[in-house]
Design an enzyme around this catalytic site. Structure first.
Site, PDB file in Angstrom:
ATOM      1  CE1 TYR A  73      43.800  33.573  50.095  1.00  0.00           C
ATOM      2  CE2 TYR A  73      41.940  34.030  48.950  1.00  0.00           C
ATOM      3  CZ  TYR A  73      43.131  33.719  48.942  1.00  0.00           C
ATOM      4  OH  TYR A  73      43.942  33.664  47.684  1.00  0.00           O
ATOM      5  CG  HIS A 126      32.900  36.239  42.120  1.00  0.00           C
ATOM      6  ND1 HIS A 126      33.217  37.026  43.115  1.00  0.00           N
ATOM      7  CD2 HIS A 126      34.157  35.528  41.942  1.00  0.00           C
ATOM      8  CE1 HIS A 126      34.246  37.146  43.539  1.00  0.00           C
ATOM      9  NE2 HIS A 126      35.043  36.261  43.063  1.00  0.00           N
ATOM     10  NE  ARG A 163      39.821  31.958  42.440  1.00  0.00           N
ATOM     11  CZ  ARG A 163      40.467  31.985  41.181  1.00  0.00           C
ATOM     12  NH1 ARG A 163      41.104  31.190  40.593  1.00  0.00           N
ATOM     13  NH2 ARG A 163      40.501  33.396  40.504  1.00  0.00           N
ATOM     14  CG  ASN A 201      50.671  39.607  45.179  1.00  0.00           C
ATOM     15  OD1 ASN A 201      49.885  38.514  45.227  1.00  0.00           O
ATOM     16  ND2 ASN A 201      50.645  40.163  45.933  1.00  0.00           N
ATOM     17  NE  ARG A 204      42.799  35.801  33.908  1.00  0.00           N
ATOM     18  CZ  ARG A 204      42.026  36.887  33.628  1.00  0.00           C
ATOM     19  NH1 ARG A 204      41.844  37.499  34.601  1.00  0.00           N
ATOM     20  NH2 ARG A 204      41.499  37.360  32.503  1.00  0.00           N
ATOM     21  NE  ARG A 206      43.717  41.794  48.955  1.00  0.00           N
ATOM     22  CZ  ARG A 206      43.022  40.714  48.370  1.00  0.00           C
ATOM     23  NH1 ARG A 206      42.029  39.984  49.162  1.00  0.00           N
ATOM     24  NH2 ARG A 206      42.905  40.646  47.027  1.00  0.00           N
ATOM     25  CG  HIS A 260      38.852  37.013  49.866  1.00  0.00           C
ATOM     26  ND1 HIS A 260      37.730  36.187  50.094  1.00  0.00           N
ATOM     27  CD2 HIS A 260      39.214  36.991  48.820  1.00  0.00           C
ATOM     28  CE1 HIS A 260      37.458  35.850  48.496  1.00  0.00           C
ATOM     29  NE2 HIS A 260      38.467  36.395  47.914  1.00  0.00           N
TER      30      HIS A 260
END
Length: 708
Positions: A472, A439, A379, A43, A409, A568, A596
């Site tokens: 997730y 997204h 992704r 992170n 990214r 979160r 998530h």
């Protein structure tokens, strides 16, 4: 009262503090604690490359600017450094003083080269010369151009001194006696980072590859003695945006961004404590100050210990294995078309298996009645069965349109590779919209049935990545609801063509109307709230930073609306302030699964509404990205999502609550085991019970007739 905000960057750091909190909890299994320590490092690596780099750039271009929390970039950087140093110190103290000694008690022993036995030394030297030495390239630093240090790679720096009495055949190569002779050697990444040593039976002993390079590195410099060594890694600015309006080839522009990351300015130096001379030398060359430098005792990157999980054959040092249950009522063999005509299907991963999503796309690819498939791809994994199905569909003559977001990214390189592979297979690939990252997570399937075209959709809060779907936590919906699939059709027409947005019946879409829908629903909750029947908003998301939404939530609190937020990561909202936010509660859960999903509930005067979304309540999501928010209309699915959401606010085991001064305080459980609630465990047990009930064979009771 003046509206208050926490600083975004400092709030994110506290999220990493909550991850560290799980590593420090002795009740967690040992290797899970080590995993949390590794996540802290992962992170921070991304945080420094993106967020710290961005603040540094702001400091250079607009140092006087003050953000909504009242801080200049210089003050933010100072506070970032102070808190990150504190967290990283605690992280490495935990590793050195707690985790490694406990591993040794489990007969997994970390050995430093200076503690090698003669047998281990002989083995390690032989290994170094045969397996490592040929891969190493020493780089001298007294050249006109300082050698480039690769972003995130680990290096060993050697400070050298000529050995007296040894003739150097080439005085030019010997170097200038007035300059420090420091050579840099990158630690190879193509071989395992843990080196297993000979030891007694039943005990596994290992050393780190980087420390073996450091210890035996003298072999690289004949005629020189190694005076000091230091292991280090450098993080560089990765906050680059592609020039989308240049008119040049978009993939080429993305590849330029990837190249820029390799040579951008340094933002952090992480090293061991072994050499102040080398440290000062590197700080000068990299133009880094004390605030940018993080020195630790021992292992600089806990991620190198990740393979230790493979040694735990009994699983006693990890969380108990949790299965991923196939949803009840869905066939593993037959397509879902007939089921979806009757009702929507809710999927909650990773408690439930991700296989239905993969099957949905695979069935569509192989079904001769399916005419077209449309999908967003943000992704995805390395070996993607989803991508393979899309390619198979295109090769069989179906129309397949995939919107691949290259600007995801740190996944750009993989997405470029997938996009090119898809195009080669005949898929129509769309590279998003100029200046807007796509997204949203959506699949549409068009199928011919009885002389008409039927449409089916999958709408999700998470990415189409089967690997991350194993850890997730995300919610998604399969549907053939006419309003929903009509809105999905409009969505694809907009993002792939020149269609202007018509009035959607059910969806909210950013940056068009999603924010205005949220604002309207919060205002509606305010209007319908009364002392006798106060309003209620429950929302779960990854981050809350939007400077328009937060004041509106303050207004809702002041109107008596009860606001429950499960966030979160970043939360810039300040809860619990009298007269401003006393009716707002913010909790956060860090557990074995990464939270998530985005879920928004509005009581609406008794006419309840629940929405799922790909969007957090952040400016980037609501104002600068293509996002979708969709309602849960099916009654059974609605009740299940509401139940899931409520569980997150009952957690008193892994939940922490945000206070008005920015601290996160553990939510305390009752004194008895029955009073303890761990949200993820509650959810797992619910799906496990449902799976057991659906798989049980019907009981046949034989009744014996007796004569009275």
């Amino acid at each position: 009262m003046e509206e208050r905000f926490f600083n975004r960057e400092l709030s994110w750091i506290e999220f990493n503090g909550r991850v560290l909190y799980q590593a420090l909890r002795k009740e967690n299994p040992l290797l899970e604690r080590l995993q949390f320590l590794s996540i802290v490092t992962s992170n921070f690596d991304e945080f420094f490359q993106v967020r710290v780099a961005s603040v540094k750039r702001m400091q250079m271009t607009n140092p006087e600017q003050i953000d909504c929390s009242g801080l200049t970039s210089e003050l933010v950087l100072r506070q970032i450094s102070s808190r990150c140093h504190e967290i990283i110190r605690k992280q490495h103290e935990c590793l050195a003083n707690d985790i490694l000694p406990e591993l040794a008690q489990k007969n997994i022993v970390y050995v430093k080269p200076q503690d090698f036995t003669s047998v281990q030394n002989e083995f390690a030297l032989s290994f170094f010369m045969a397996e490592v030495f040929p891969l190493l390239t020493p780089l001298r630093t007294d050249t006109e151009v300082f050698p480039h240090i690769i972003n995130q790679a680990r290096y060993v720096a050697f400070m050298l001194k000529p050995i007296k009495g040894i003739h150097n055949a080439n005085a030019l190569l010997k170097g200038d006696d007035s300059a420090p002779r420091i050579s840099l050697v990158q630690v190879p990444t193509a071989i395992p980072q843990l080196v297993w040593l000979p030891g007694e039976k039943g005990v596994k002993k290992f050393a780190l590859l980087e420390e073996i390079v450091s210890h035996y590195g003298t072999q690289l410099f004949p005629g020189f003695a190694v005076e000091e060594t230091m292991i280090f890694k450098v993080l560089r600015d990765a906050d680059f945006a592609v020039d989308e309006e240049s008119g040049r080839n978009f993939i080429h522009e993305m590849e330029k961004v990837l190249d820029q990351r390799k040579t951008s300015f340094a933002v952090q130096l992480m090293c061991d404590n072994s050499s102040q001379k080398i440290l000062r030398f590197l700080m000068g060359k990299l133009e880094l100050g004390e605030d940018d430098t993080y020195c630790v005792d021992g292992i600089i990157d806990p991620k190198v210990l990740g393979s230790l999980r493979d040694l735990d054959e009994t699983g006693e040092m990890q969380f108990p294995k949790w299965n991923h249950f196939y949803p009840a009522g869905l066939s593993k063999d037959e397509p879902f078309w007939d089921i979806l005509k009757q009702r929507d299907i809710l999927l909650h991963v990773p408690y439930q298996s991700y296989e239905p999503v993969i099957k949905f796309i695979s069935d569509a690819a192989d079904d001769p009645d399916v005419l077209a498939i449309k999908m967003t791809l943000y992704r995805t994994g390395e070996d993607s069965r989803i991508v393979n199905s899309l390619m198979r569909a295109a090769q069989s003559g179906k129309q397949v349109v995939v919107l691949v977001e290259l600007k995801a990214r740190f996944d750009e390189e993989r997405n470029i590779a997938w996009a090119q592979k898809l195009e080669n297979a005949g898929v129509t690939v769309i590279y998003g919209l100029v200046n807007l990252k796509v997204h949203a997570k959506m699949i549409m399937v068009m199928r011919r049935e009885n002389e008409t075209i039927c449409r089916y959709a999958h709408l999700s809060t998470g990415n189409y990545n089967p690997k991350t779907a194993e850890f997730y936590s995300d919610l998604s919906l399969f549907t053939s609801n006419l309003d929903m699939v009509s809105d999905a059709t409009q969505f694809f027409n907009l993002v792939t063509g020149y269609s202007t947005l018509q009035s959607m019946k059910r969806f909210g879409m950013a940056p068009v109307n999603l924010k205005s829908m949220l604002v309207a629903m919060i205002n509606r909750e305010i209007e319908r709230s009364s002392p006798e029947h106060p309003g209620l908003i429950m929302a779960k998301m990854n981050s809350l930073t939007h400077e328009e939404v937060i004041p509106l939530l303050y207004k809702a609190s002041q109107a008596g609306v009860k606001v429950l937020l499960n966030v979160r990561g970043i939360c810039m909202l300040v809860p619990g302030v009298k007269g401003m936010s006393e009716n707002i509660k913010v909790v956060s859960i860090v557990d074995r699964y990464l939270e998530h999903s985005r879920v928004f509930y509005f009581q609406n005067g008794g006419s309840e509404e629940i929405y799922l979304s790909s969007a957090d309540w952040m400016s980037r999501n609501l104002d600068r990205r293509i996002e979708v928010m969709f309602p849960v209309l099916d009654r059974k699915a609605f009740d299940e999502v509401k139940e899931v959401l409520e569980v997150y606010f009952k957690d008193n085991t892994n939940a922490l609550e945000l206070t008005e001064n920015g601290d996160w305080v553990p939510v305390k459980a009752g004194t008895s085991e029955k009073e303890k609630v761990r949200a993820q465990e509650v959810l797992y047990k619910k799906y496990k019970k449902r799976d057991s009930s659906s798989s049980e064979a019907p009981k046949i009771e034989f009744v014996v007739r007796r004569k009275d």
